[in-house]
Design an enzyme around this catalytic site. Structure first.
Site, mmCIF file in Angstrom:
data_model
loop_
_atom_site.group_PDB
_atom_site.id
_atom_site.type_symbol
_atom_site.label_atom_id
_atom_site.label_comp_id
_atom_site.label_asym_id
_atom_site.label_seq_id
_atom_site.Cartn_x
_atom_site.Cartn_y
_atom_site.Cartn_z
ATOM 1 N N TYR A 48 0.823 -1.220 0.000
ATOM 2 C CA TYR A 48 0.000 0.000 0.000
ATOM 3 C C TYR A 48 0.859 1.274 0.000
ATOM 4 O O TYR A 48 0.336 2.365 -0.144
ATOM 5 C CB TYR A 48 -0.946 0.045 1.215
ATOM 6 C CG TYR A 48 -1.894 -1.120 1.353
ATOM 7 C CD1 TYR A 48 -2.063 -2.049 0.329
ATOM 8 C CD2 TYR A 48 -2.629 -1.309 2.523
ATOM 9 C CE1 TYR A 48 -2.928 -3.128 0.479
ATOM 10 C CE2 TYR A 48 -3.496 -2.376 2.674
ATOM 11 C CZ TYR A 48 -3.634 -3.292 1.645
ATOM 12 O OH TYR A 48 -4.484 -4.357 1.798
ATOM 13 N N HIS A 106 0.632 -11.703 2.300
ATOM 14 C CA HIS A 106 -0.469 -10.993 1.637
ATOM 15 C C HIS A 106 -1.195 -11.879 0.621
ATOM 16 O O HIS A 106 -2.428 -11.853 0.527
ATOM 17 C CB HIS A 106 0.113 -9.752 0.937
ATOM 18 C CG HIS A 106 -0.851 -8.654 0.699
ATOM 19 N ND1 HIS A 106 -0.496 -7.332 0.706
ATOM 20 C CD2 HIS A 106 -2.180 -8.665 0.434
ATOM 21 C CE1 HIS A 106 -1.563 -6.581 0.450
ATOM 22 N NE2 HIS A 106 -2.590 -7.374 0.282
HETATM 23 N N1 LIG Z 1 -5.516 -8.730 1.968
HETATM 24 C C1 LIG Z 1 -5.897 -8.308 0.792
HETATM 25 O O1 LIG Z 1 -5.537 -8.887 -0.252
HETATM 26 C C2 LIG Z 1 -6.780 -7.105 0.697
HETATM 27 C C3 LIG Z 1 -7.401 -6.809 -0.522
HETATM 28 C C4 LIG Z 1 -8.231 -5.703 -0.589
HETATM 29 C C5 LIG Z 1 -8.442 -4.905 0.533
HETATM 30 N N2 LIG Z 1 -7.793 -5.198 1.703
HETATM 31 C C6 LIG Z 1 -7.975 -4.338 2.904
HETATM 32 O O2 LIG Z 1 -9.357 -4.134 3.121
HETATM 33 C C7 LIG Z 1 -9.633 -2.739 3.200
HETATM 34 C C8 LIG Z 1 -11.045 -2.421 2.765
HETATM 35 O O3 LIG Z 1 -11.330 -2.907 1.483
HETATM 36 P P1 LIG Z 1 -11.671 -1.992 0.222
HETATM 37 O O4 LIG Z 1 -11.069 -0.649 0.384
HETATM 38 O O5 LIG Z 1 -11.300 -2.808 -0.945
HETATM 39 O O6 LIG Z 1 -13.283 -1.938 0.195
HETATM 40 P P2 LIG Z 1 -14.474 -1.529 1.203
HETATM 41 O O7 LIG Z 1 -13.953 -1.250 2.545
HETATM 42 O O8 LIG Z 1 -15.526 -2.564 1.026
HETATM 43 O O9 LIG Z 1 -15.041 -0.208 0.529
HETATM 44 C C9 LIG Z 1 -14.374 1.003 0.583
HETATM 45 C C10 LIG Z 1 -15.247 2.057 -0.099
HETATM 46 O O10 LIG Z 1 -16.477 2.207 0.632
HETATM 47 C C11 LIG Z 1 -16.659 3.584 0.981
HETATM 48 N N3 LIG Z 1 -17.264 3.618 2.312
HETATM 49 C C12 LIG Z 1 -16.697 3.286 3.503
HETATM 50 N N4 LIG Z 1 -17.564 3.413 4.508
HETATM 51 C C13 LIG Z 1 -18.743 3.834 3.952
HETATM 52 C C14 LIG Z 1 -20.017 4.156 4.466
HETATM 53 N N5 LIG Z 1 -20.277 4.043 5.779
HETATM 54 N N6 LIG Z 1 -20.990 4.562 3.601
HETATM 55 C C15 LIG Z 1 -20.728 4.649 2.285
HETATM 56 N N7 LIG Z 1 -19.535 4.366 1.725
HETATM 57 C C16 LIG Z 1 -18.549 3.960 2.550
HETATM 58 C C17 LIG Z 1 -15.288 4.206 0.948
HETATM 59 O O11 LIG Z 1 -15.386 5.580 0.607
HETATM 60 P P3 LIG Z 1 -14.897 6.768 1.605
HETATM 61 O O12 LIG Z 1 -13.420 6.599 1.802
HETATM 62 O O13 LIG Z 1 -15.251 8.005 0.845
HETATM 63 O O14 LIG Z 1 -15.679 6.617 2.870
HETATM 64 C C18 LIG Z 1 -14.602 3.410 -0.161
HETATM 65 O O15 LIG Z 1 -14.899 3.963 -1.426
HETATM 66 C C19 LIG Z 1 -8.523 -2.120 2.333
HETATM 67 O O16 LIG Z 1 -8.372 -0.741 2.557
HETATM 68 C C20 LIG Z 1 -7.342 -2.950 2.748
HETATM 69 O O17 LIG Z 1 -6.831 -2.497 4.005
HETATM 70 C C21 LIG Z 1 -6.997 -6.302 1.806
#
Ligand SMILES: NC(=O)c1ccc[n+]([C@@H]2O[C@H](COP(=O)([O-])OP(=O)(O)OC[C@H]3O[C@@H](n4cnc5c(N)ncnc54)[C@H](OP(=O)(O)O)[C@@H]3O)[C@@H](O)[C@H]2O)c1
Length: 276
Positions: A48, A106
């Site tokens: 990241y 990861h």
């Molecule tokens: N291990 C892995 O391979 C892996 C892969 C992918 C992700 N991850 C981890 O998982 C985390 C989260 O996953 P993600 O970022 O892919 O998807 P997510 O958390 O499902 O969705 C994030 C999106 O949702 C929005 N959001 C958040 N809270 C909200 C709410 N209460 N109402 C409306 N919209 C909302 C955010 O916008 P705003 O910022 O504008 O609120 C952002 O655009 C990542 O940041 C990372 O740390 C790990």
């Protein structure tokens, strides 16, 4: 904040903050805001490119370091013993930690290209025994790979982190995690908004007078042994996600969510393993 206790003794706060795509000063500010709101679990990774920004937030906050859980991850091209050690050392330096709370692989490597799961897991275990990471785990392993690591090698893994939300069935991994005392950390727990976009989730939200995103997140959070790490930059959304911890769904809600399609996989790169 409620937490999950794993067989290895890790206390993992149920709700964390994902940090993918947060960078630099903005990332540091966003994390300080989240810590002020009550977040005590941060999820980062070398991939990241924000570990130094996370480290800065940890250095600047008045919250004692031992009250904050920090996860980081080593990328799949650094899974040979020497490379993994160097990656962990660099993470520790960037995060400013004496010892990391949780260090994850990861993604699994490619065994047909020479990756050895056994060698990587042995290295992970050695790093824990040397005290360089308090706890260890994996992300994106399938059940066959988890079985080799946990059952055959006896590795004391604390966490398996996988994509999990209202639109994806993860029962095989969930069953494995529960059976072996691991926590399952749900990444992309809001399905990047797709869960909240369904009519079913919107109807349930209306019934409870809450936001659809809170229903989608509450469903993940109510699963036993599951933590979730939604990413949000906005204070309003961060607070809404914290409030989702208090939302109680009923059996009618659960039946409706169970009937949603469960095959929406958002994170599926070409190096992913064969999913369960
Ligand atoms: N291990 C892995 O391979 C892996 C892969 C992918 C992700 N991850 C981890 O998982 C985390 C989260 O996953 P993600 O970022 O892919 O998807 P997510 O958390 O499902 O969705 C994030 C999106 O949702 C929005 N959001 C958040 N809270 C909200 C709410 N209460 N109402 C409306 N919209 C909302 C955010 O916008 P705003 O910022 O504008 O609120 C952002 O655009 C990542 O940041 C990372 O740390 C790990």
């Amino acid at each position: 904040m409620q937490s999950i206790t794993t067989r290895t003794g890790l206390h993992l706060p149920k709700l964390g903050l994902g940090t993918w795509r947060m960078l630099g000063e903005d990332c540091t500010r966003t994390l300080e805001q989240a810590l002020d709101l009550g977040y005590r679990h941060l999820d980062t990774a070398t991939a990241y490119d924000n570990e130094a920004a996370v480290g800065k937030a940890l250095a600047q906050t008045s919250i004692p370091r031992e009250q904050i859980h920090v996860t980081t991850k080593v990328w799949w091209d650094k899974l040979e013993p020497q490379a993994m050690r160097q990656s962990l050392d660099a993470s520790r330096k960037a995060l400013g930690d004496d010892c990391l709370d949780l260090f994850l692989i990861h993604w699994p490597g490619n065994e047909s290209a020479g990756w050895s799961l056994e060698r990587s897991i042995d290295t992970l275990v050695a790093l824990r025994e040397e005290g360089k990471a308090r706890q260890i785990g994996v992300a994106n392993f399938n059940v066959a790979q988890l079985t080799r690591a946990v059952v055959e090698l006896g590795a004391p893994l604390s966490v398996v982190q996988v994509e999990y939300h209202v639109l994806l069935n993860q029962q095989p991994v969930l069953d494995f995690a529960r059976q072996h005392g691991l926590a399952l950390t749900a990444y992309t727990p809001l399905a990047r908004g797709q869960g909240a976009d369904t009519e079913t989730v919107q109807r349930i939200a209306e019934k409870h007078g809450v936001l659809p995103s809170q229903v989608a997140l509450a469903w993940v959070l109510e699963q036993e042994g599951v933590a979730a790490i939604p990413k949000s930059n906005s204070a309003v959304n961060q607070q809404a996600n914290l409030d989702a911890l208090k939302l109680k769904l009923d059996d009618e809600d659960r039946r409706a969510i169970a009937a949603l399609p469960k095959d929406v996989r958002i994170v599926n790169p070409n190096f992913a393993p064969k999913w369960d």
